[in-house]
Write an enzyme that holds these catalytic residues in place. Structure first.
Site, mmCIF file in Angstrom:
data_model
loop_
_atom_site.group_PDB
_atom_site.id
_atom_site.type_symbol
_atom_site.label_atom_id
_atom_site.label_comp_id
_atom_site.label_asym_id
_atom_site.label_seq_id
_atom_site.Cartn_x
_atom_site.Cartn_y
_atom_site.Cartn_z
ATOM 1 N N ILE A 1 0.810 -1.220 0.000
ATOM 2 C CA ILE A 1 0.000 0.000 0.000
ATOM 3 C C ILE A 1 0.838 1.261 0.000
ATOM 4 O O ILE A 1 0.319 2.370 -0.085
ATOM 5 C CB ILE A 1 -0.994 0.045 1.183
ATOM 6 C CG1 ILE A 1 -0.282 -0.252 2.502
ATOM 7 C CG2 ILE A 1 -2.133 -0.932 0.954
ATOM 8 C CD1 ILE A 1 -1.172 -0.081 3.720
ATOM 9 N N GLU B 1 5.233 2.940 -0.350
ATOM 10 C CA GLU B 1 6.666 2.707 -0.317
ATOM 11 C C GLU B 1 7.421 4.012 -0.215
ATOM 12 O O GLU B 1 6.908 5.088 -0.511
ATOM 13 C CB GLU B 1 7.116 1.943 -1.549
ATOM 14 C CG GLU B 1 6.948 2.717 -2.850
ATOM 15 C CD GLU B 1 7.414 1.874 -4.033
ATOM 16 O OE1 GLU B 1 6.548 1.271 -4.687
ATOM 17 O OE2 GLU B 1 8.621 1.827 -4.263
ATOM 18 N N GLY B 2 8.639 3.886 0.257
ATOM 19 C CA GLY B 2 9.457 5.076 0.415
ATOM 20 C C GLY B 2 10.912 4.708 0.524
ATOM 21 O O GLY B 2 11.276 3.558 0.315
ATOM 22 N N THR B 3 11.743 5.671 0.862
ATOM 23 C CA THR B 3 13.180 5.390 0.897
ATOM 24 C C THR B 3 13.518 4.316 1.907
ATOM 25 O O THR B 3 14.418 3.535 1.697
ATOM 26 C CB THR B 3 13.994 6.629 1.283
ATOM 27 O OG1 THR B 3 13.226 7.394 2.182
ATOM 28 C CG2 THR B 3 14.355 7.433 0.063
ATOM 29 N N TYR B 4 12.824 4.330 3.049
ATOM 30 C CA TYR B 4 13.265 3.372 4.046
ATOM 31 C C TYR B 4 12.493 2.060 4.025
ATOM 32 O O TYR B 4 12.689 1.226 4.870
ATOM 33 C CB TYR B 4 13.286 3.971 5.448
ATOM 34 C CG TYR B 4 12.022 4.678 5.868
ATOM 35 C CD1 TYR B 4 10.995 3.981 6.464
ATOM 36 C CD2 TYR B 4 11.889 6.051 5.683
ATOM 37 C CE1 TYR B 4 9.847 4.633 6.876
ATOM 38 C CE2 TYR B 4 10.741 6.709 6.091
ATOM 39 C CZ TYR B 4 9.732 5.993 6.682
ATOM 40 O OH TYR B 4 8.599 6.641 7.077
ATOM 41 N N GLY B 5 11.625 1.906 3.049
ATOM 42 C CA GLY B 5 10.984 0.611 2.975
ATOM 43 C C GLY B 5 9.631 0.630 2.305
ATOM 44 O O GLY B 5 9.327 1.501 1.507
ATOM 45 N N LEU B 6 8.853 -0.374 2.671
ATOM 46 C CA LEU B 6 7.564 -0.582 2.023
ATOM 47 C C LEU B 6 6.498 -0.755 3.090
ATOM 48 O O LEU B 6 6.788 -1.147 4.207
ATOM 49 C CB LEU B 6 7.616 -1.874 1.196
ATOM 50 C CG LEU B 6 8.713 -1.957 0.122
ATOM 51 C CD1 LEU B 6 8.877 -3.391 -0.336
ATOM 52 C CD2 LEU B 6 8.357 -1.055 -1.046
ATOM 53 N N VAL B 7 5.249 -0.470 2.711
ATOM 54 C CA VAL B 7 4.145 -0.751 3.621
ATOM 55 C C VAL B 7 3.196 -1.746 2.968
ATOM 56 O O VAL B 7 2.844 -1.595 1.794
ATOM 57 C CB VAL B 7 3.357 0.517 3.994
ATOM 58 C CG1 VAL B 7 2.304 0.190 5.043
ATOM 59 C CG2 VAL B 7 4.279 1.596 4.509
ATOM 60 N N ASP C 1 6.968 16.161 11.857
ATOM 61 C CA ASP C 1 6.651 15.937 10.448
ATOM 62 C C ASP C 1 5.146 15.775 10.249
ATOM 63 O O ASP C 1 4.706 14.876 9.537
ATOM 64 C CB ASP C 1 7.422 14.721 9.919
ATOM 65 C CG ASP C 1 7.390 14.648 8.391
ATOM 66 O OD1 ASP C 1 7.174 15.701 7.742
ATOM 67 O OD2 ASP C 1 7.564 13.540 7.855
#
Lengths: 332, 485
Positions: free
Chosen positions: B44, B46-52, B170
């Site tokens: 659902i 994703e980003g630099t530090y991983g995935l969801v 943030d």
């Protein structure tokens, strides 16, 4: 900070003396069982951070021959080993000029780690370094593993291999409360209350801070909340400098705190902390050598063929170098 | 760790399946044991530090069928161990528990690739998607009850964090989750604590961490180079979010300056000044001390702004309680800015419609219930992040990409599930595009560069707690609390 009242430290990591004894005992027993079952208790940490006991088949010969089985460390001997490495930990932190908070955090990690494990299962040197590394990460004073390893001429890969195991053994409860801030809080309060001159208060604070360093090396941080550790340190410091009437200060604290603490409970706690400091014993060099030899044989790293076999078996560079280091007597 | 050692009881579970797997070449086809308790639905975000991932708990667990969001953190790429972002997020979430804060239900370790999986209660919606739905699809504003309830719950969660000395740092619509159907429907959950800090600890300037935060919600004192954070930075962001809930448009949409860490964001300040007018030393005495104010005299101090009037921008009467609250959140001087606790007491929340528990379903009869779209799920991706379309490795490959990405696309906030960019809708092209944008999205990469680590030595002296953060009484109170046995 997340409130101490609802903290994991208060809920899980401040134990009664009986609980603490039980935990040390249980860790010791588990290591002894491993020793009996596998012939060596040291757990191998792979590069991926997973753990395994040595292959029992390799040691089956030993297993059959009860007399050659390594002798396990007693709970007292384990304690001595931890004491030795906790001092080393402080030394390393001082050499790196890390702030008190990092040192305290690393020490508490180290202590908590060995509530779960015996030094027979995990080499305290590796754990010590990893605790320092983790404390730096958590306290936002980031130092690379490489840099830390270089600073003390150790293979930094060991730190990286151990990192996850350390977090896991700490059950990811990584926020710790050290007494240094409370010392400052009390000294500020004393300043307002007694109108003492700044120089005296500064001395009171500096000495108290050194007293906290000593307290941190005992079991006290696992037994008492940081505020009480701070008061114990302040009392000792005040005995040296004679700045305030400490008893009336304790009264004043209690009168302002709406809790169920009685003055006698507080005295009891402070006295107990002080007695832990007074009873604190550092192993003699002779004891250390003896325990260290025993420990190595528990790790399966004695001078017999067994260790060579194990060494040959290990294929990873990191593992090999870790073994090399284990064989080397401690420097400094 | 087996063998009678119970150190992974409770929250933390290890990947037992890999424990005795001594092969070290990174191949791990076997599904880890802990994973078998979940049915993976798909990716659902994703980003630099991983995935969801979205997953459902399998029987026989009593909570079978329950949706869980699993945030996978990769090992930090520069060979420096476990992701500091992951560790920071876990350590904070372990200490806190509140109805309006996302709940960490489990931590899983996959030793095979040293990655951490954080399992959260799943939230179907977030403010980014809700706002987007109203703007692009529904074509009508959020109703007053919903705005007020969302805002109240957000403040309620934030008040809890702030009273526990935690600054989120943030806050943005995509990090404010809202629960979908179920017992907690319409309940706000603050998410993504990868950047959060405990503020009695020394807070380093953002750039030292190599972190880039969305600038649209960044407080003016930070834009002007303040080195000390206070909880007021979160309140500024709440003000921006409040305005966005009202108008469906980001309030201050500055163009982000890309480049070296923490460049001066003149355009963002310009956008703020255009709406709120020029800050003055009279109204904000410490303004004169802020580095960027002093340095950039020509641009910031020289330019004259007409006060466009915030009320015009948000279409509120200057006399309305809503406007009063908003303007207090967008107060320039952080020391005068309204706190979360004060905001909760504001008149706005005591007037009809009163804020409610389920922000999405108004209790008045006859009010239309809006069916917000559910999160798009990419069902082609497995837990390792590999997909037949695009291997995960190309999403983030190495630190260089992380850092660059961090500066890229920051001004295009996107929806996140558990604080991660949401999956775009299915088409292949869109997928690829968004994956790239997604690289930039993640604020929390905090990949510690080598350069940063060498600063550790210079920072020796920093750690003495600064008294500015707390007054003496509070400090003493803290010491007292630490007395508790």
């Amino acid at each position: 900070m997340a409130d101490f009242q609802t903290s994991t430290q208060r809920a899980k990591w401040i134990l009664s003396p009986q609980e603490l004894g039980g935990r040390y005992n249980a860790a010791n027993q588990r290591a002894i069982e491993a020793l009996e079952k596998f012939g060596a208790a040291l757990m191998e940490v792979d590069a991926d951070g997973s753990l395994s006991y040595p292959d029992p088949q390799i040691n089956s010969k030993d297993h059959a021959d009860k007399h050659s089985r390594p002798k396990s460390l007693s709970i007292e001997e384990e304690q001595f080993m931890r004491v030795f490495y906790e001092n080393k930990l402080q030394e390393v932190c001082n050499n790196f000029h890390f702030p008190h908070k990092i040192q305290a955090t690393a020490l508490i990690y180290f202590k908590r780690f060995y509530l779960q494990w015996s030094v027979m299962q995990h080499n305290p040197k590796n754990v010590m370094l990893t605790c320092i590394y983790a404390a730096c990460k958590i306290e936002e004073n980031h130092v690379s593993a490489e840099e830390l390893g270089k600073g003390i001429s150790q293979d930094h890969q060991i730190i990286l291999n151990y990192e996850m195991i350390v977090y896991q053994s700490l059950e990811f409860d990584l926020i710790v409360y050290a007494p240094y801030r409370s010392v400052e809080g009390y000294v500020n309060d004393i300043e307002e209350l007694f109108n003492e001159n700044a120089e005296m208060l500064q001395m009171l604070k500096v000495t108290a801070s050194l007293e906290v360093d000593k307290i941190m090396l005992t079991d006290a941080p696992l037994l008492f909340p940081p505020g009480q550790l701070a008061l114990a340190a302040l009392r000792r410091s005040n005995e040296v400098h004679g700045v305030i009437d400490f008893n009336s200060y304790l009264d004043s604290i209690l009168s302002r705190q709406n809790s169920t603490h009685t003055i006698s409970e507080l005295y009891e706690g402070i006295n107990a902390i002080e007695s832990l400091v007074n009873r604190y014993a550092f192993p003699s060099e002779k004891d250390l050598k003896h325990i260290n030899r025993k420990l190595k044989s528990c790790w399966g790293l004695g001078s017999n063929d067994e260790s060579k076999k194990r060494e040959k078996k290990s294929k990873h560079k990191s593992k090999r170098s870790s073994n090399e280091m284990q064989n080397r007597p401690l420097q400094n | 760790m087996g063998d009678g050692n119970n150190s992974n009881r409770g929250l933390v579970s290890a990947n037992a399946a890999n424990r005795n797997n001594n092969n070290n070449n990174g191949s791990h086809h076997k599904k880890p044991e802990w994973l078998q308790q979940y049915d993976l639905i798909g990716k659902i975000g994703e980003g630099t530090y991983g995935l969801v991932f979205l997953a459902k708990i399998k029987p026989p667990s009593p909570s079978r069928g329950k949706s869980i969001a699993i945030k996978k953190f990769k090992q930090s790429k520069d060979g420096d161990g476990v992701s500091p972002t992951a560790i920071r997020e876990i350590m904070l979430l372990r200490e806190i528990s509140h109805e309006n804060v996302v709940k960490l239900v489990n931590v899983h370790i996959n030793h095979a690739d040293m990655s951490l999986y954080l399992a959260f209660d799943y939230a179907e919606h977030d403010l980014y998607e809700i706002i987007r739905h109203h703007r692009d699809k529904a074509n009508h504003p959020l109703n007053q009850y919903t705005v007020k309830s969302l805002l109240w719950q957000l403040l309620n969660g934030l008040n809890y964090l702030h009273s526990n000395w935690i600054i989120h740092r943030d806050l943005k619509p995509s990090n404010i989750l809202v629960m979908g159907e179920g017992e907690e429907q319409g309940v706000v959950k603050i998410a993504d604590f990868g950047l959060a800090r405990i503020y009695q600890a020394p807070l380093k300037p953002l750039f030292e961490n190599g972190v880039v935060v969305t600038i649209w919600y960044r407080a003016p004192e930070l834009l002007l180079g303040a080195k000390h954070y206070t909880s007021a930075v979160d309140m500024w962001a709440v003000g921006c979010i409040f305005a966005e809930l009202l108008t469906l448009k980001p309030l201050f949409q500055g163009q982000e300056v890309k480049g070296p860490p923490n460049p001066f964001q003149l355009d963002q300040l310009d956008k703020i000044f255009k709406v709120l007018g020029h800050p003055t030393i009279e109204k904000w005495p410490t303004l004169a001390n802020l580095p960027n104010w002093q340095q950039d005299v020509q641009h910031i101090q020289g330019h004259k702004y007409d006060n466009a009037g915030l009320y015009n921008v948000v279409h509120l009467s200057p006399k309305s309680p809503a406007y009063d609250l908003l303007s207090k959140m967008l107060e320039y001087d952080p020391r005068k800015r309204i706190t979360a606790a004060q905001a909760l007491e504001h008149e706005y929340f005591r007037l009809e419609p009163l804020p409610g528990y389920n922000a999405l379903v108004p209790n008045q009869p006859g009010e239309k219930v809006i069916n917000y779209p559910t999160r798009p799920v990419d069902t082609t991706t497995d837990f390792e992040g590999t997909t037949s379309l695009q291997p995960s490795q190309t999403v983030t490959s190495g630190n260089a990409v992380n850092m660059q990405g961090g500066h890229m696309a920051r001004s295009v906030p996107r929806a996140m599930g558990v604080g991660m960019p949401r999956m775009p809708h299915q088409s292949m092209a869109a997928y690829n595009l968004a994956s790239q944008a997604g690289m930039g999205m993640n604020p929390g990469g905090i990949p510690m560069q080598r350069g940063v680590s060498s600063q550790a030595h210079q920072q020796q002296q920093v750690i003495l707690p600064s008294r500015n953060n707390k007054d003496v009484t509070e400090w003493f109170q803290e010491s007292l609390r630490l007395l508790l046995g």
